[in-house]
Design a protein around this motif. Sequence first.
Motif, mmCIF file in Angstrom:
data_model
loop_
_atom_site.group_PDB
_atom_site.id
_atom_site.type_symbol
_atom_site.label_atom_id
_atom_site.label_comp_id
_atom_site.label_asym_id
_atom_site.label_seq_id
_atom_site.Cartn_x
_atom_site.Cartn_y
_atom_site.Cartn_z
ATOM 1 N N MET A 116 36.319 28.055 39.836
ATOM 2 C CA MET A 116 37.720 28.175 40.275
ATOM 3 C C MET A 116 38.002 29.572 40.815
ATOM 4 S SD MET A 116 39.774 26.070 37.283
ATOM 5 C CE MET A 116 39.119 27.073 35.945
ATOM 6 N N PRO A 117 37.303 29.982 41.875
ATOM 7 C CA PRO A 117 37.485 31.345 42.392
ATOM 8 C C PRO A 117 38.897 31.625 42.893
ATOM 9 C CG PRO A 117 36.230 29.994 43.930
ATOM 10 C CD PRO A 117 36.325 29.211 42.653
ATOM 11 N N SER A 118 39.568 30.595 43.449
ATOM 12 C CA SER A 118 40.924 30.821 43.969
ATOM 13 C C SER A 118 41.906 31.098 42.830
ATOM 14 C CB SER A 118 41.390 29.608 44.776
ATOM 15 O OG SER A 118 41.398 28.442 43.975
ATOM 16 N N THR A 119 41.716 30.417 41.690
ATOM 17 C CA THR A 119 42.574 30.646 40.538
ATOM 18 C C THR A 119 42.384 32.053 39.991
ATOM 19 O OG1 THR A 119 42.510 28.303 39.931
ATOM 20 C CG2 THR A 119 43.154 29.859 38.204
ATOM 21 N N VAL A 120 41.129 32.481 39.905
ATOM 22 C CA VAL A 120 40.827 33.825 39.408
ATOM 23 C C VAL A 120 41.397 34.872 40.358
ATOM 24 C CG1 VAL A 120 38.992 35.420 38.796
ATOM 25 C CG2 VAL A 120 38.778 33.006 38.196
ATOM 26 N N ALA A 121 41.286 34.612 41.655
ATOM 27 C CA ALA A 121 41.812 35.554 42.650
ATOM 28 C C ALA A 121 43.326 35.660 42.555
ATOM 29 C CB ALA A 121 41.401 35.113 44.056
ATOM 30 N N ALA A 122 44.013 34.500 42.369
ATOM 31 C CA ALA A 122 45.477 34.504 42.245
ATOM 32 C C ALA A 122 45.912 35.259 40.997
ATOM 33 C CB ALA A 122 45.999 33.069 42.216
ATOM 34 N N ASP A 123 45.142 35.107 39.925
ATOM 35 C CA ASP A 123 45.464 35.807 38.691
ATOM 36 C C ASP A 123 45.309 37.317 38.878
ATOM 37 O OD1 ASP A 123 46.129 35.534 35.815
ATOM 38 O OD2 ASP A 123 44.209 36.544 35.549
ATOM 39 N N TYR A 124 44.314 37.720 39.643
ATOM 40 C CA TYR A 124 44.113 39.147 39.911
ATOM 41 C C TYR A 124 45.299 39.712 40.689
ATOM 42 C CZ TYR A 124 42.136 43.511 41.585
ATOM 43 O OH TYR A 124 41.926 44.841 41.854
ATOM 44 N N VAL A 125 45.773 38.948 41.672
ATOM 45 C CA VAL A 125 46.920 39.402 42.456
ATOM 46 C C VAL A 125 48.135 39.591 41.545
ATOM 47 C CG1 VAL A 125 48.594 38.743 44.235
ATOM 48 C CG2 VAL A 125 46.145 38.380 44.616
ATOM 49 N N HIS A 126 48.354 38.631 40.660
ATOM 50 C CA HIS A 126 49.529 38.695 39.792
ATOM 51 C C HIS A 126 49.504 39.912 38.873
ATOM 52 C CE1 HIS A 126 53.048 36.568 38.097
ATOM 53 N NE2 HIS A 126 52.745 37.229 36.998
ATOM 54 N N THR A 127 48.342 40.296 38.412
ATOM 55 C CA THR A 127 48.237 41.409 37.461
ATOM 56 C C THR A 127 48.034 42.760 38.140
ATOM 57 O OG1 THR A 127 45.858 40.974 37.204
ATOM 58 C CG2 THR A 127 47.356 39.939 35.619
#
Length: 234
Positions: free
Chosen positions: A74-85
């Motif tokens: 789930m690379p897109s989910t991990v990437a979105a989480d990085y953006v949020h934090t």
Amino acid sequence: MKVSEVMNRSAISVMPATTVADAARIMLANHVSGLPVIDEHGTLVGVVTEGDLLRRAEIGTDGKPAGWLKSMLMPSTVAADYVHTHARHVSGVMTHSPIFVSPETDLAEVAGLMTRKHIKRLPVVEDGKLVGVVSRSDLLRPLARRLIETHNGVTDEQIVAYIKEELARAKWAPKSGLRIEVKDKVVSLEGTIFSDEERQAVICLAENAPGVKEVEDRLVFVDPGSGLAFPAGT
């Protein structure tokens, strides 16, 4: 009551390009828990709240890094989480589909939304544009006014009639066995109830009758299982 009667029409808002640092400063300076996010036309496009800023890399609350399996699957989910934090602008942390109400929304609906969704503030939108904000404290103001209202002209007979009418309307209330007397706006409750919750509800109903100064609890609790009776205070 409608939202238009209690809402704050001078809503403080930010834009997607506002920095997270500025958004945090605005919330702290104005003692608010969230801010509507609008575009250049004044259209509501999101909401940023304290909750959106809880997980941040700067203060070490961003959580554990994703494991290799999640990163691979789930690379897109991990990437979105990085953006949020890590995002530097509101656009990266805001909620993009915010819940909002209109000036004509009933306060009962607002209270229900706030309770169910655990929301402290709701944007108020009219014709697609942000026109205000309604918060929990805005609902407290009319409540406080109602609670301190005086009813000097209410008679003892009117108090009795009010309580009996409310008891008849309440689905939980005992339909017989209650005696209500009122003297100098002091209510005396006598009769039989079958649970402590029922006792508290009957007392609460009587206390809410306009003009009541005090409620004397003389209700007798009868245990449905054993049939034993327990007077008030035992």
